[in-house]
Design a protein around this motif. Structure first.
Motif, PDB file in Angstrom:
ATOM      1  N   LEU A 284     -17.074  -6.148   3.827  1.00 54.92           N
ATOM      2  CA  LEU A 284     -16.058  -6.725   2.937  1.00 54.92           C
ATOM      3  C   LEU A 284     -14.985  -5.707   2.576  1.00 54.92           C
ATOM      4  CD1 LEU A 284     -18.277  -8.892   0.541  1.00 54.92           C
ATOM      5  CD2 LEU A 284     -17.142  -9.564   2.671  1.00 54.92           C
ATOM      6  N   SER A 285     -15.399  -4.476   2.241  1.00 52.97           N
ATOM      7  CA  SER A 285     -14.396  -3.457   1.886  1.00 52.97           C
ATOM      8  C   SER A 285     -13.578  -3.061   3.105  1.00 52.97           C
ATOM      9  CB  SER A 285     -15.066  -2.232   1.267  1.00 52.97           C
ATOM     10  OG  SER A 285     -15.956  -1.597   2.176  1.00 52.97           O
ATOM     11  N   GLY A 286     -14.221  -2.998   4.279  1.00 51.23           N
ATOM     12  CA  GLY A 286     -13.468  -2.682   5.489  1.00 51.23           C
ATOM     13  C   GLY A 286     -12.412  -3.722   5.781  1.00 51.23           C
ATOM     14  N   TRP A 287     -12.784  -4.992   5.635  1.00 51.22           N
ATOM     15  CA  TRP A 287     -11.820  -6.063   5.873  1.00 51.22           C
ATOM     16  C   TRP A 287     -10.633  -5.958   4.911  1.00 51.22           C
ATOM     17  CZ3 TRP A 287     -12.104  -9.733   9.734  1.00 51.22           C
ATOM     18  CH2 TRP A 287     -11.129 -10.743   9.689  1.00 51.22           C
ATOM     19  N   LEU A 288     -10.913  -5.718   3.647  1.00 51.44           N
ATOM     20  CA  LEU A 288      -9.837  -5.606   2.664  1.00 51.44           C
ATOM     21  C   LEU A 288      -8.953  -4.397   2.946  1.00 51.44           C
ATOM     22  CD1 LEU A 288     -11.820  -6.547  -0.565  1.00 51.44           C
ATOM     23  CD2 LEU A 288     -10.125  -7.954   0.628  1.00 51.44           C
ATOM     24  N   ALA A 289      -9.573  -3.289   3.390  1.00 46.52           N
ATOM     25  CA  ALA A 289      -8.772  -2.102   3.739  1.00 46.52           C
ATOM     26  C   ALA A 289      -7.870  -2.403   4.926  1.00 46.52           C
ATOM     27  CB  ALA A 289      -9.697  -0.929   4.047  1.00 46.52           C
ATOM     28  N   GLY A 290      -8.408  -3.094   5.933  1.00 41.89           N
ATOM     29  CA  GLY A 290      -7.588  -3.430   7.094  1.00 41.89           C
ATOM     30  C   GLY A 290      -6.443  -4.361   6.741  1.00 41.89           C
ATOM     31  N   GLU A 291      -6.714  -5.359   5.890  1.00 46.44           N
ATOM     32  CA  GLU A 291      -5.644  -6.258   5.457  1.00 46.44           C
ATOM     33  C   GLU A 291      -4.569  -5.500   4.686  1.00 46.44           C
ATOM     34  OE1 GLU A 291      -7.629 -10.684   5.023  1.00 46.44           O
ATOM     35  OE2 GLU A 291      -7.649  -9.369   3.273  1.00 46.44           O
ATOM     36  N   ALA A 292      -4.987  -4.603   3.796  1.00 49.73           N
ATOM     37  CA  ALA A 292      -4.021  -3.844   3.002  1.00 49.73           C
ATOM     38  C   ALA A 292      -3.186  -2.928   3.898  1.00 49.73           C
ATOM     39  CB  ALA A 292      -4.745  -3.034   1.936  1.00 49.73           C
ATOM     40  N   TYR A 306      -4.672  -2.132  -2.169  1.00 48.96           N
ATOM     41  CA  TYR A 306      -6.065  -2.142  -1.725  1.00 48.96           C
ATOM     42  C   TYR A 306      -7.011  -1.979  -2.902  1.00 48.96           C
ATOM     43  CZ  TYR A 306     -10.415  -0.450   0.427  1.00 48.96           C
ATOM     44  OH  TYR A 306     -11.735  -0.266   0.779  1.00 48.96           O
ATOM     45  N   ASP A 307      -6.671  -1.089  -3.843  1.00 50.33           N
ATOM     46  CA  ASP A 307      -7.515  -0.922  -5.028  1.00 50.33           C
ATOM     47  C   ASP A 307      -7.633  -2.227  -5.806  1.00 50.33           C
ATOM     48  OD1 ASP A 307      -8.412   1.697  -4.824  1.00 50.33           O
ATOM     49  OD2 ASP A 307      -6.683   2.539  -5.862  1.00 50.33           O
ATOM     50  N   GLU A 308      -6.539  -2.940  -5.932  1.00 54.30           N
ATOM     51  CA  GLU A 308      -6.584  -4.212  -6.657  1.00 54.30           C
ATOM     52  C   GLU A 308      -7.492  -5.203  -5.938  1.00 54.30           C
ATOM     53  OE1 GLU A 308      -2.567  -5.524  -6.967  1.00 54.30           O
ATOM     54  OE2 GLU A 308      -1.861  -3.668  -7.905  1.00 54.30           O
ATOM     55  N   ARG A 309      -7.443  -5.214  -4.617  1.00 53.78           N
ATOM     56  CA  ARG A 309      -8.201  -6.198  -3.847  1.00 53.78           C
ATOM     57  C   ARG A 309      -9.704  -5.918  -3.892  1.00 53.78           C
ATOM     58  NH1 ARG A 309      -4.549  -7.254   1.631  1.00 53.78           N
ATOM     59  NH2 ARG A 309      -2.575  -7.626   0.572  1.00 53.78           N
ATOM     60  N   TRP A 310     -10.094  -4.669  -3.613  1.00 49.98           N
ATOM     61  CA  TRP A 310     -11.538  -4.416  -3.573  1.00 49.98           C
ATOM     62  C   TRP A 310     -12.151  -4.467  -4.969  1.00 49.98           C
ATOM     63  CZ3 TRP A 310     -14.305  -0.720  -6.072  1.00 49.98           C
ATOM     64  CH2 TRP A 310     -13.659   0.443  -6.507  1.00 49.98           C
ATOM     65  N   LYS A 311     -11.402  -4.063  -5.983  1.00 45.73           N
ATOM     66  CA  LYS A 311     -11.946  -4.136  -7.337  1.00 45.73           C
ATOM     67  C   LYS A 311     -12.160  -5.586  -7.773  1.00 45.73           C
ATOM     68  CE  LYS A 311     -10.352   0.310  -9.119  1.00 45.73           C
ATOM     69  NZ  LYS A 311      -9.574   1.028 -10.149  1.00 45.73           N
ATOM     70  N   ARG A 312     -11.238  -6.443  -7.418  1.00 45.86           N
ATOM     71  CA  ARG A 312     -11.382  -7.855  -7.778  1.00 45.86           C
ATOM     72  C   ARG A 312     -12.607  -8.468  -7.102  1.00 45.86           C
ATOM     73  NH1 ARG A 312      -6.515  -9.110  -6.951  1.00 45.86           N
ATOM     74  NH2 ARG A 312      -6.693  -9.771  -4.786  1.00 45.86           N
TER      75      ARG A 312
END
Length: 367
Positions: A284-292, A306-312
């Protein structure tokens, strides 16, 4: 010098997911791994929960739906329950649906999915240092990346290069296989040979993944001797194909962005502290990092998004899990106390604790 939009270092579940999402988002993406064979050696208990079980912890079904995949060719056995054993053998059965998988097949399948989206995979290709947008490789070459994603495990080259050092404890782990497998349950064993941690036995197709993790090894012992004692005690047979590694346990970091570098998976310290599980959070974190990363390259979105996305999506459950671990450590220090605590809360309490729903009074309005 070769130039890419996104360079991902590490082709485990976090890195392959990051590369897949970045390439899908339109970024020219390079995925690097130091190993000759993706997915080997196996450094894992090889258990994955179903997407439905994962959604019970991380309340973002949309993210799980697009990012979390368990390729069918990697599945070895479906499981329905987790059985937890106290230090003196008392048995607690909890519902938990999932699969034991072959990490060699699973990791390769995720890397192939990334290639299918257009990412370029290179291995063996070891990164030795990162300087701003430059990634230096062991063969002496240098590659440029507008965004660099560190998915290279707890002893991260990217992290050391840019000064990323989250608060954590490093647990020592060992895994092996023993012959024979049966049943639809995974087993966890606390105390009695795994001080401050736990041992496991997860059935695969025709063998069983066994292992243990501890904060520290007692004087006069070794990881191998602890594992030998565990398999002998439960009559599990000779343990072969042994692998040792580290798992980082700590609170969620304040930020996973350092300059143009993003971190995910074990490199980011995103491990469930209640059980040491890191594959779902890596994906999940990898996917969010790639999207960001792709949004930064394509649209100029700041990397801080990216911080906003993974924290949420991930921060609250990870913080809860770490709080449970910290409280549990006081009981885990001595086997009699741990056995008493487990008997007091029982199977229902253990299940609620594993699902981060108990004790709620410490979390205010949290469910």
């Amino acid at each position: 010098m070769e130039r890419f939009d996104v360079v991902v270092i590490g082709a485990g579940p976090a890195g392959s997911s990051a590369a897949r999402a970045a390439a899908r988002g339109g970024a020219r993406t390079l995925l690097l791994d130091r190993r000759r064979e993706i997915g080997h050696p196996v450094q894992c208990g090889e258990f994955l929960p179903t997407a439905e079980e994962l959604a019970d912890l991380f309340d973002d079904r949309e993210l799980i739906g697009r990012a979390y995949a368990i390729p069918t060719n990697s599945i070895l056995r479906a499981t329905q329950r987790m059985v937890v054993y106290s230090p003196f053998g008392r048995r607690y059965s909890l519902p938990l649906r999932g699969y034991t998988v072959s990490r060699r097949a699973y990791d390769k399948a995720l890397a192939l999915l990334a290639e299918g989206e257009g990412a370029e995979l290179r291995h063996p290709a070891a990164a030795t240092r990162v300087r701003d947008d430059l990634v230096e490789l062991a063969d002496g070459s240098t590659i440029s990346g507008r965004v660099v994603i560190g998915a290279d495990g707890p002893i991260s080259t990217v992290g050391r290069s840019v000064g990323f050092a989250p608060e954590r404890e490093m647990y020592r782990m060992i895994t092996a296989t023993v012959p024979g497998a049966s049943g639809e349950e995974i087993d966890l064993f606390f105390g009695q040979g795994a001080p401050g941690g736990y041992a496991w036995a997860f059935p695969r197709a025709d063998d069983t993944n066994v292992g243990l993790g501890v904060r520290s090894v007692p004087r006069g012992a070794s990881l191998d001797s602890l594992l030998d004692r565990f398999v002998q005690r439960f009559g599990l047979g000779a343990a072969v194909e042994r692998t040792r590694w580290w798992v980082p346990l700590g609170p969620p970091p304040a930020s996973l962005v350092v300059g143009r570098a993003l971190f995910c998976g074990d490199a980011a310290n995103l491990v469930m502290a209640t059980n040491g599980g890191g594959i779902p959070t890596a994906v999940l974190s990898g996917w969010l990092a790639g999207e960001a990363a792709a949004a930064h390259v394509r649209e100029g979105e700041p990397l801080s998004a990216y911080d906003e996305r993974w924290k949420r999506a991930l921060e609250l459950p990870l913080a809860r899990a770490y709080a449970v671990k910290r409280r549990g450590d006081r009981w885990a220090a001595r086997d009699p106390l741990l056995a008493l605590a487990m008997r007091y809360i029982g199977s229902e309490g253990l299940d609620r604790m594993m699902r981060l729903r108990w004790p709620t009074r410490h979390w205010g309005s949290a469910p």
